[in-house]
Each structure stands twice: as C-alpha cells, then as structure tokens.
Design an enzyme around this catalytic site. Structure first.
Site, PDB file in Angstrom:
ATOM      1  N   HIS B 155      -0.119   3.363  -7.310  1.00 31.80           N
ATOM      2  CA  HIS B 155      -0.535   3.342  -6.054  1.00 31.80           C
ATOM      3  C   HIS B 155      -1.825   3.898  -6.247  1.00 31.80           C
ATOM      4  CE1 HIS B 155      -1.125   5.064  -2.002  1.00 31.80           C
ATOM      5  NE2 HIS B 155      -0.186   4.324  -1.683  1.00 31.80           N
ATOM      6  N   ASP B 232       4.359  11.196  -9.981  1.00 37.51           N
ATOM      7  CA  ASP B 232       4.010  10.500  -8.699  1.00 37.51           C
ATOM      8  C   ASP B 232       5.428  10.368  -8.286  1.00 37.51           C
ATOM      9  OD1 ASP B 232       4.066   9.646  -6.043  1.00 37.51           O
ATOM     10  OD2 ASP B 232       2.325   8.135  -6.929  1.00 37.51           O
ATOM     11  N   GLN B 235       8.227   7.842  -4.255  1.00 40.24           N
ATOM     12  CA  GLN B 235       9.487   6.960  -3.826  1.00 40.24           C
ATOM     13  C   GLN B 235      10.483   7.655  -4.458  1.00 40.24           C
ATOM     14  OE1 GLN B 235       9.105   4.708  -1.631  1.00 40.24           O
ATOM     15  NE2 GLN B 235       6.920   4.429  -1.400  1.00 40.24           N
ATOM     16  N   LYS B 258       7.640  10.375   3.948  1.00 40.26           N
ATOM     17  CA  LYS B 258       8.454   9.744   3.423  1.00 40.26           C
ATOM     18  C   LYS B 258       9.814  10.064   3.267  1.00 40.26           C
ATOM     19  CE  LYS B 258       4.699   7.531   0.534  1.00 40.26           C
ATOM     20  NZ  LYS B 258       4.286   6.143   1.312  1.00 40.26           N
ATOM     21  N   CYS B 398      -1.499  -0.585  -1.164  1.00 41.06           N
ATOM     22  CA  CYS B 398      -2.285   0.185  -2.079  1.00 41.06           C
ATOM     23  C   CYS B 398      -2.131   0.151  -3.496  1.00 41.06           C
ATOM     24  CB  CYS B 398      -2.184   1.760  -1.508  1.00 41.06           C
ATOM     25  SG  CYS B 398      -2.449   2.013   0.139  1.00 41.06           S
TER      26      CYS B 398
HETATM   27  C1  LIG Z   1       4.012   5.696  -5.086  1.00 42.82           C
HETATM   28  C2  LIG Z   1       3.180   6.315  -4.067  1.00 42.82           C
HETATM   29  N1  LIG Z   1       2.352   7.166  -4.401  1.00 42.82           N
HETATM   30  C3  LIG Z   1       1.540   7.820  -3.556  1.00 42.82           C
HETATM   31  C4  LIG Z   1       1.467   7.445  -1.996  1.00 42.82           C
HETATM   32  C5  LIG Z   1       0.455   8.062  -1.219  1.00 42.82           C
HETATM   33  O1  LIG Z   1       1.152   8.851  -0.287  1.00 42.82           O
HETATM   34  P1  LIG Z   1       0.391   9.575   0.914  1.00 42.82           P
HETATM   35  O2  LIG Z   1      -0.302   8.591   1.465  1.00 42.82           O
HETATM   36  O3  LIG Z   1       1.714  10.248   1.692  1.00 42.82           O
HETATM   37  O4  LIG Z   1      -0.645  10.637   0.361  1.00 42.82           O
HETATM   38  C6  LIG Z   1       2.423   6.511  -1.745  1.00 42.82           C
HETATM   39  C7  LIG Z   1       2.410   6.094  -0.370  1.00 42.82           C
HETATM   40  O5  LIG Z   1       2.241   5.081   0.222  1.00 42.82           O
HETATM   41  C8  LIG Z   1       3.318   5.914  -2.718  1.00 42.82           C
HETATM   42  O6  LIG Z   1       4.211   4.904  -2.370  1.00 42.82           O
END
Ligand SMILES: Cc1ncc(COP(=O)(O)O)c(C=O)c1O
Lengths: 149, 441
Positions: B155, B232, B235, B258, B398
């Site tokens: 992401h 990270d 998910q 999430k 993203c």
């Molecule tokens: C795998 C992953 N990493 C990072 C993020 C970023 O999360 P946030 O926008 O809540 O900081 C997301 C969310 O879209 C994600 O799915």
C-alpha cells in the site's frame, strides 16, 4: 434516479466508438496552432491527453488519448465531435455551460440546443463522485485552448 | 509428546461462525440495517474502512458524557478518570496484539505510524552524527549506501514513507517481487536482503491480492541481514489472531477504523529497547522530561512518541472494538472470512470475462477479492453494484505500483468482515455476473 439515466445509450455508444481517439494516428492540420494538455484523476487513475488544433480562430480538430471509465471516455468523444468547427469563443462558452450543468447537482438542466450529445451527461451531475470523470477531457480542452491561442 | 492444538482440534473446541451468528452480530451494527438505492445495504468495503458496533459507539459517547478531560495533566477528578481509561485502553490493545504496555504507541492511523518510524530512523542518523542520544543510534540510523527493502504489493502508506526516507538519507529502496499468483518471490527476497539492508517493511496481508505473507520466513531473512523488520498489520490485526512477540517483528502498525473503531486512531508497536532510544518524530507537549531555552529531554516510550493532546475518546473506542473482536474470537472470525473469501473467488472465477487478482480458489487468502472485468472500467462496475445496494471499492486501492505490475490501472475490490453473510457474497456475485451485459460487452 435510475442507473439508466446515468448510463444513457449515447454515453455507452460513445464509450465504445470513440470520436477523436488516437493522438498518434491523427495528424494536426499543417499550419494550425496546437495546444496539448494531460489531465489525471488521482482518485481512480483516469487519464486524458487532449490536443486542440486551431486554424483561423476555429477549432480545426480535437484528438485525444485516454484511459478511464465509460463516462470519461464518452465525454471526451462527445466533446471532440461537438467542438470541431466551433470558434474558439464558442467552445469556451460551451465548456463553461457544461461545467455549470455538471456542478449543479442536478439543478441546472442541459440544453441540447447548446450542448448537443453532451446534454446526455446531465444525469452525471447527480453523482458527485462521477462529475470529475465527465469533466476531465473538458478541463484538458480548456487548458489546451489557452495554449493554442 | 507435547499436546499441541492443531486447527482440527481447535475446530472441535470452538464452534465455527455461521450465517445465524452473523445475523445476530449484524444487530450490533446500526449502519448495516439501512436500504441503499431501495435495496438492503450489502457492505463489502471493510478493507477500506469498517463499521462500528454499538458497544464502540457507546464507549466513545460515554467518555464524552462522563469523563472528558485532557490526560496526563491536571489533578482534577475528570483528568484522573480520563487518564485512567486512556491508559487502560492502551493495556487492552497491548494484550490484543501480545505486546507490552510501553511498547504500544497511539497514532492517528497506520500511515502516521509508518511515517513516525521512517522519520525516527532518519533522525537517528542525525542524532548519531552529532553525538546525541544513545550509542545504538549509529547502527539504527539509515544513511547513504544502506538499503531499505519493501515488496511490490505494498500500500502507498508502506511505500512512500520509505521512498522519502531513501531520499532524505541517500539509501536505496529495493523491491521483493511477486509472482503471477500474487505470492512474494522468497527466492528473490533471500538474494535481495543483505548486510546493507537496514529496514525490511512488508504487509502481513495484501489489501489487493488477499495474500497472507510468510512473516516468519521474512523475519528470519531480516534477522540474518541485521535489518529492522516493520510489519504493516492493517489487513491482519482486524481479521486474525496477531501476536507481535511471537512473530518477532520490530515494529507493527495498524488502523482502528479498519477494526470496528472510529477514524483518527491507530497503533504503533515497537520493541521496547528500540523505542526507548529512537529519537521522536513529532515533538511538543506531553512527551518531555525537561525543557530549557535551547533543548529538551524526552520521556521514554510510549509518551516519547505521543506529542500533543491525544485522541482519547478514539483510544477508548478502539479498546472497546478490540474487546468486541476478542469476545467473538479472532480465530473464528479469520476462519469465517477465509470462507467468504473463497466463496468470492470461486464465484468470480466462474463468471466469464473476470480476472481475479492474487491466489486462485482453493489457495489461502483473506476475506477479500480484487478483480478486473474485461471491457468494463472499475468505476462503472462499482456504480452498477451501488445501484443494487452493494458497496465495494474501485480504483488502485492505494497500490499503483502493484497495479502497474499486473498491467492494470484500476480494479474493483470486495472485502468482507465478521458482519457479512454468505448471502452478501452471493448478492455481490449475482450482481457482478450482470455487469458485462449491462454495459453491452
Ligand atoms: C495494507 C494497508 N496498509 C496501510 C493502509 C493505510 O491505512 P490508513 O489510511 O488507515 O493509515 C491501508 C488502508 O487502506 C492498508 O490496507
């Protein structure tokens, strides 16, 4: 509002048979002033690069390359068909009218006398998330016109 | 022989989730009961953000009705109450991920957590260069010639902070590639990770492919290279049992929104010995010991990384969300969602003109599926599904470099959570089956 009012037949047709599509294959008329603009929608990655050729104060040709949803592709196709032969001022005015309709959230109706096939995009105004899709090539045209004149 | 609980014995011990239980769960989520475009809402966008149960909404409301005050300052009753629930919430979250209390730092979201790590690491080399702080900063800091390793499936939140860290420090960014089935090329990972690797950052589960990455193997490669390992967990933490100590990562991040909590709250886990020496990212009130006209000394973690007035009600709400998940049982949630994920992929694979990203049916994936519809742009697919009350995400999610790697610009993604039934998946599949004929392709 039903989905069919958004995806009118004209829009679906133009999204498949795209007028003015293919920058490389369409040469600008010799002697014309040209302007080119690339616009991106960072939300979905939609992209349009559009070239305007102006000759004697008139839009001689619009050609473009792009990738995106049916609304954005149909809108570029309709625009290039509509614009050819207009004076620069006429096109600027039409772009202004189109923008006004699309930003009105459905309050301003599209006049087919002025907008031609582009009036079919009236329904898009009710889908806030899609207004940018319909506008992207028109924004590119406005920018390209400014360069060409 | 030691008694180990295999998945099979677990299955017998704890009844699996079923549609009847999910229907009861749904009663806890007011937002799910509505009609959208005249149809019952089918919410399949929890990978982007999840919905809140009443217990979470009430926890936040109760905080404002009974305890609202700034924490860690002031000696009055409300301030004491607020501080207590705020710090209790931290303990709840620490327990939720198997961390210690002082290793659990509040952030606004995962993105902020990853930026925090990346800035702390470039600050580490600045401090070391000026002889400031602990001697270990010299080895922790990132500098010219060092390598930062990420994967092709990240992401943007776990990619751009590392691009920028490389830019600030002169380090190089390298990518572990994926294969066509959406799995990391572990053979390549072993080649790429070396003595120069300072950071290895990767996602536990892909928000696009649905793949679950082999954390243990990656951690082993990271350890061998002497790199810091950043997970990270966006998910994974909301969907499966996660124990950061067992995984032995150095850092982990995730977002509350999430995992059934409000927006504005996230978590950074870091190993205590690292957090205590790392320079802070944001500086200001509430994170200092002494301040003079030209310098400040900083508190140890977690306060060291929590500058300014904190997001207190959100932390309290996040703890309520973690309790909700723990009571339901994350192993059960994970199994249920895996089933939904398999149902999605098997169904999608049987529809002509659909290309599913990531593992094919029958292979492990989390409860989401991203796909391309031949001849129809993702935006149009999403609009069509919305007209039937079905909420999905469209775009590049993203993960532009990943989409480019797969030769696509935008896809449609359905992502499930513990409040989705198999009927939700079936309604989604039925709608997808009608997309191409609607758009006449
Ligand atoms: C795998 C992953 N990493 C990072 C993020 C970023 O999360 P946030 O926008 O809540 O900081 C997301 C969310 O879209 C994600 O799915």
């Amino acid at each position: 509002m039903s989905l069919d009012q958004l995806y009118q037949q004209i829009i679906l047709d133009h999204s498949k048979v795209r007028h003015g599509s293919g920058l490389a294959g369409i040469a600008a008329p010799a002697g014309a002033f040209t302007g080119q603009s690339r616009q991106l929608n960072p939300v979905c990655g939609d992209e349009v690069t559009l070239r305007v050729a102006v000759e004697g104060g008139k839009v001689a040709q619009i050609s473009w390359d792009g990738e995106g949803c049916s609304i954005s592709m149909a809108s570029a196709s309709v625009l290039s068909e509509l614009a050819e032969g207009m004076t620069v001022d006429e096109l600027r005015a039409v772009i202004g009218t189109f923008r006004e309709v699309l930003r009105s959230r459905g309050k301003v109706h599209a006049d087919p006398e002025i907008l031609g096939d582009a009036a079919a995009f009236e329904g898009v105004a009710r889908y806030a998330a899609r207004v940018k899709c319909a506008m992207i090539s028109w924004v590119a045209a406005e920018d390209a016109l400014n360069q060409a004149t | 022989m030691a008694l180990v609980s295999t998945p099979a014995t677990l299955e017998r011990a704890v009844p699996a989730m079923d549609n009847a239980e999910v229907l009861r769960i749904r009663n806890d989520f007011p937002v799910l009961g509505q009609l959208v475009n005249g149809q019952p809402l089918v919410y399949l966008d929890s990978g982007a953000t999840s919905q809140n149960p009443l217990s979470v909404i009430e926890a936040e409301q109760e905080f404002y009705e009974q305890r609202n005050a700034a924490v860690h300052r002031g000696a009055h009753y409300l301030a004491v109450e607020a501080t207590e629930v705020f710090e209790d919430a931290r303990q709840t979250i620490a327990d939720f991920i198997g961390a210690d209390y002082a290793e659990t730092v509040w952030t606004s979201n995962a993105t902020e957590g990853l930026n925090l790590i990346s800035y702390a690491l470039s600050n580490a080399s600045l401090w070391a260069a000026q002889g400031r702080g602990d001697g270990r900063l010299k080895e922790l800091g990132v500098g010219p010639g060092d390598q930062i390793v990420v994967t092709e499936m990240e992401h943007h939140a776990n990619l751009i902070p590392w691009q920028e860290l490389a830019f600030r420090t002169g380090a190089t960014l390298r990518y572990i590639p994926i294969d066509d089935a959406g799995a990391l090329r572990m053979d390549r990972a072993a080649e790429i990770l070396g003595q120069k690797t300072k950071v290895l950052a990767f996602t536990h589960a892909s928000n696009v492919l649905g793949t679950i990455n082999p954390v243990q193997e990656l951690v082993a490669l990271g350890r061998r290279a002497g790199a810091l390992v950043v997970l990270d967990a966006c998910q994974s933490a909301p969907h499966l049992p996660l124990n950061v100590k067992e995984l032995d990562v150095d850092f982990a991040v995730f977002s509350g929104h999430k995992m059934l909590a409000p927006t504005g709250i996230g978590v950074l886990y870091g190993k205590q010995d690292i957090l205590d020496v790392l320079p802070p990212f944001l500086t200001g009130g509430s994170m200092i010991t002494t301040v003079t006209m030209d310098r400040a000394e900083y508190l140890p973690a977690p306060q060291r990384f929590e500058a300014g007035t904190q997001r207190i009600s959100q932390a309290v709400a996040l703890a309520a969300a973690a309790n909700y998940l723990t009571e339901t049982g994350l192993d059960r949630v994970h199994r249920w969602e895996s089933e939904l994920g398999q149902r999605m992929v098997a169904g999608l694979e049987s529809i002509p003109g659909i290309r599913v990203l990531g593992p094919t049916a029958g292979h492990e994936r989390i409860g989401l599926a991203a796909f391309h519809v031949d001849g129809v742009h993702a935006h149009d697919v999403g609009q069509f599904l919305d007209s039937r009350g079905i909420a999905v995400r469209v775009g590049h999610h993203c993960a532009q470099p990943l989409h480019r790697r797969l030769g696509l610009t935008a896809t449609t993604r359905a992502s499930a959570y513990l409040y989705n039934t198999t009927d939700d998946v079936d309604a989604f599949l039925e709608a997808v089956a009608g997309v191409r004929s609607y758009f006449r392709v």
